[in-house]
Design a protein around this motif. Structure first.
Motif, PDB file in Angstrom:
ATOM      1  N   VAL A   1       0.856  -1.187   0.000  1.00 36.00           N
ATOM      2  CA  VAL A   1       0.000   0.000   0.000  1.00 36.00           C
ATOM      3  C   VAL A   1       0.891   1.236   0.000  1.00 36.00           C
ATOM      4  O   VAL A   1       1.952   1.243   0.621  1.00 36.00           O
ATOM      5  N   VAL A   2       0.453   2.288  -0.684  1.00 36.09           N
ATOM      6  CA  VAL A   2       1.158   3.564  -0.679  1.00 36.09           C
ATOM      7  C   VAL A   2       0.472   4.465   0.343  1.00 36.09           C
ATOM      8  O   VAL A   2      -0.732   4.703   0.261  1.00 36.09           O
ATOM      9  N   PHE A   3       1.244   4.944   1.328  1.00 32.81           N
ATOM     10  CA  PHE A   3       0.758   5.919   2.296  1.00 32.81           C
ATOM     11  C   PHE A   3       1.286   7.276   1.850  1.00 32.81           C
ATOM     12  O   PHE A   3       2.490   7.445   1.686  1.00 32.81           O
ATOM     13  N   GLN A   4       0.383   8.232   1.654  1.00 27.04           N
ATOM     14  CA  GLN A   4       0.792   9.562   1.207  1.00 27.04           C
ATOM     15  C   GLN A   4       0.544  10.572   2.316  1.00 27.04           C
ATOM     16  O   GLN A   4      -0.570  10.701   2.817  1.00 27.04           O
ATOM     17  N   ASP A   5       1.602  11.269   2.692  1.00 28.72           N
ATOM     18  CA  ASP A   5       1.508  12.339   3.686  1.00 28.72           C
ATOM     19  C   ASP A   5       0.893  13.555   2.999  1.00 28.72           C
ATOM     20  O   ASP A   5       1.444  14.075   2.036  1.00 28.72           O
ATOM     21  N   ILE A   6      -0.260  13.997   3.480  1.00 25.26           N
ATOM     22  CA  ILE A   6      -0.967  15.108   2.853  1.00 25.26           C
ATOM     23  C   ILE A   6      -0.181  16.413   2.969  1.00 25.26           C
ATOM     24  O   ILE A   6      -0.145  17.210   2.032  1.00 25.26           O
ATOM     25  N   ALA A   7       0.474  16.638   4.098  1.00 19.78           N
ATOM     26  CA  ALA A   7       1.190  17.894   4.323  1.00 19.78           C
ATOM     27  C   ALA A   7       2.419  18.038   3.425  1.00 19.78           C
ATOM     28  O   ALA A   7       2.674  19.105   2.881  1.00 19.78           O
ATOM     29  N   SER A   8       3.187  16.968   3.275  1.00 25.36           N
ATOM     30  CA  SER A   8       4.429  17.070   2.510  1.00 25.36           C
ATOM     31  C   SER A   8       4.354  16.432   1.128  1.00 25.36           C
ATOM     32  O   SER A   8       5.289  16.557   0.345  1.00 25.36           O
ATOM     33  N   GLN A   9       3.253  15.735   0.829  1.00 21.98           N
ATOM     34  CA  GLN A   9       3.063  15.027  -0.443  1.00 21.98           C
ATOM     35  C   GLN A   9       4.069  13.893  -0.659  1.00 21.98           C
ATOM     36  O   GLN A   9       4.190  13.378  -1.760  1.00 21.98           O
ATOM     37  N   LYS A  10       4.802  13.501   0.372  1.00 21.57           N
ATOM     38  CA  LYS A  10       5.738  12.378   0.268  1.00 21.57           C
ATOM     39  C   LYS A  10       4.964  11.077   0.336  1.00 21.57           C
ATOM     40  O   LYS A  10       3.893  11.007   0.932  1.00 21.57           O
ATOM     41  N   LYS A  11       5.531  10.020  -0.255  1.00 23.00           N
ATOM     42  CA  LYS A  11       4.869   8.729  -0.299  1.00 23.00           C
ATOM     43  C   LYS A  11       5.737   7.654   0.347  1.00 23.00           C
ATOM     44  O   LYS A  11       6.952   7.666   0.204  1.00 23.00           O
TER      45      LYS A  11
ATOM     46  N   ILE B   1      -2.599  10.063   4.720  1.00 30.16           N
ATOM     47  CA  ILE B   1      -2.423  10.278   6.151  1.00 30.16           C
ATOM     48  C   ILE B   1      -2.136  11.754   6.417  1.00 30.16           C
ATOM     49  O   ILE B   1      -1.587  12.454   5.571  1.00 30.16           O
ATOM     50  N   ASP B   2      -2.535  12.212   7.595  1.00 30.69           N
ATOM     51  CA  ASP B   2      -2.349  13.618   7.954  1.00 30.69           C
ATOM     52  C   ASP B   2      -0.914  13.934   8.363  1.00 30.69           C
ATOM     53  O   ASP B   2      -0.374  14.972   8.021  1.00 30.69           O
ATOM     54  N   VAL B   3      -0.305  13.031   9.124  1.00 32.69           N
ATOM     55  CA  VAL B   3       1.022  13.284   9.678  1.00 32.69           C
ATOM     56  C   VAL B   3       1.878  12.028   9.530  1.00 32.69           C
ATOM     57  O   VAL B   3       1.414  10.921   9.757  1.00 32.69           O
ATOM     58  N   SER B   4       3.109  12.225   9.132  1.00 33.75           N
ATOM     59  CA  SER B   4       4.091  11.143   9.088  1.00 33.75           C
ATOM     60  C   SER B   4       5.429  11.701   9.555  1.00 33.75           C
ATOM     61  O   SER B   4       5.518  12.860   9.956  1.00 33.75           O
ATOM     62  N   SER B   5       6.459  10.901   9.468  1.00 35.34           N
ATOM     63  CA  SER B   5       7.781  11.388   9.877  1.00 35.34           C
ATOM     64  C   SER B   5       8.294  12.480   8.940  1.00 35.34           C
ATOM     65  O   SER B   5       9.231  13.193   9.264  1.00 35.34           O
ATOM     66  N   PHE B   6       7.679  12.636   7.771  1.00 37.68           N
ATOM     67  CA  PHE B   6       8.074  13.700   6.850  1.00 37.68           C
ATOM     68  C   PHE B   6       7.521  15.063   7.253  1.00 37.68           C
ATOM     69  O   PHE B   6       8.026  16.088   6.817  1.00 37.68           O
ATOM     70  N   SER B   7       6.440  15.088   8.064  1.00 39.37           N
ATOM     71  CA  SER B   7       5.826  16.379   8.388  1.00 39.37           C
ATOM     72  C   SER B   7       5.643  16.623   9.886  1.00 39.37           C
ATOM     73  O   SER B   7       5.256  17.719  10.267  1.00 39.37           O
ATOM     74  N   HIS B   8       5.919  15.647  10.731  1.00 39.91           N
ATOM     75  CA  HIS B   8       5.728  15.836  12.172  1.00 39.91           C
ATOM     76  C   HIS B   8       6.847  16.723  12.728  1.00 39.91           C
ATOM     77  O   HIS B   8       8.014  16.530  12.413  1.00 39.91           O
TER      78      HIS B   8
ATOM     79  N   THR C   1       8.428  16.874  15.471  1.00 35.88           N
ATOM     80  CA  THR C   1       9.512  16.190  16.174  1.00 35.88           C
ATOM     81  C   THR C   1      10.565  15.686  15.203  1.00 35.88           C
ATOM     82  O   THR C   1      11.757  15.780  15.454  1.00 35.88           O
ATOM     83  N   TYR C   2      10.139  15.153  14.072  1.00 41.34           N
ATOM     84  CA  TYR C   2      11.065  14.571  13.112  1.00 41.34           C
ATOM     85  C   TYR C   2      11.740  15.596  12.220  1.00 41.34           C
ATOM     86  O   TYR C   2      12.838  15.382  11.746  1.00 41.34           O
ATOM     87  N   ILE C   3      11.073  16.723  11.964  1.00 36.50           N
ATOM     88  CA  ILE C   3      11.665  17.709  11.061  1.00 36.50           C
ATOM     89  C   ILE C   3      12.404  18.815  11.800  1.00 36.50           C
ATOM     90  O   ILE C   3      12.907  19.742  11.193  1.00 36.50           O
ATOM     91  N   GLY C   4      12.468  18.723  13.136  1.00 39.08           N
ATOM     92  CA  GLY C   4      13.277  19.648  13.918  1.00 39.08           C
ATOM     93  C   GLY C   4      12.641  20.982  14.221  1.00 39.08           C
ATOM     94  O   GLY C   4      13.341  21.929  14.534  1.00 39.08           O
ATOM     95  N   LYS C   5      11.337  21.093  14.139  1.00 39.27           N
ATOM     96  CA  LYS C   5      10.683  22.370  14.418  1.00 39.27           C
ATOM     97  C   LYS C   5       9.877  22.356  15.710  1.00 39.27           C
ATOM     98  O   LYS C   5       9.131  23.277  15.970  1.00 39.27           O
ATOM     99  N   LEU C   6      10.038  21.311  16.505  1.00 41.45           N
ATOM    100  CA  LEU C   6       9.336  21.244  17.778  1.00 41.45           C
ATOM    101  C   LEU C   6      10.058  22.122  18.776  1.00 41.45           C
ATOM    102  O   LEU C   6      11.276  22.075  18.908  1.00 41.45           O
ATOM    103  N   LYS C   7       9.306  22.973  19.461  1.00 39.73           N
ATOM    104  CA  LYS C   7       9.903  23.880  20.435  1.00 39.73           C
ATOM    105  C   LYS C   7       9.563  23.401  21.829  1.00 39.73           C
ATOM    106  O   LYS C   7       8.414  23.109  22.132  1.00 39.73           O
TER     107      LYS C   7
END
Length: 86
Positions: free
Chosen positions: A17-27, A52-59, A61-67
């Motif tokens: 199955v292909v899971f597509q992150d809606i925020a980043s358009q990554k698959k 999917i709404d959130v994945s490691s491409f857009s969360h 915590t993973y992209i380094g923008k968590l304050k």
């Protein structure tokens, strides 16, 4: 003693199955039993698509923008800001 897995409770319908992150358009391509309504063609092959709404491409915590808020000094900062002058 070797334990046995329970019989009859594990799904049999795993498929790619292909899971597509809606925020980043990554698959992400992986095996899953998730129910899908859409399909996508990648490299001339048709796969089920699950959005999917959130994945490691857009969360954050993973992209380094968590304050993180510093815990130390918050009370002192509040008290100094709103301290009453008597």
């Amino acid at each position: 003693m070797k334990s046995k897995m329970k019989q009859g409770i594990h799904p049999k319908n795993y498929r790619v199955v292909v899971f597509q992150d809606i925020a980043s358009q990554k698959k992400i391509l992986c095996k899953s039993t998730v129910e899908t309504k859409h399909v996508i063609t990648i490299n001339n092959q048709v796969y089920p698509l699950y959005k999917i709404d959130v994945s490691s491409f857009s969360h954050p915590t993973y992209i380094g923008k968590l304050k993180y808020l510093p815990k130390a000094g918050r009370i002192e900062k509040f008290n100094s800001r709103y301290k009453m002058i008597i």
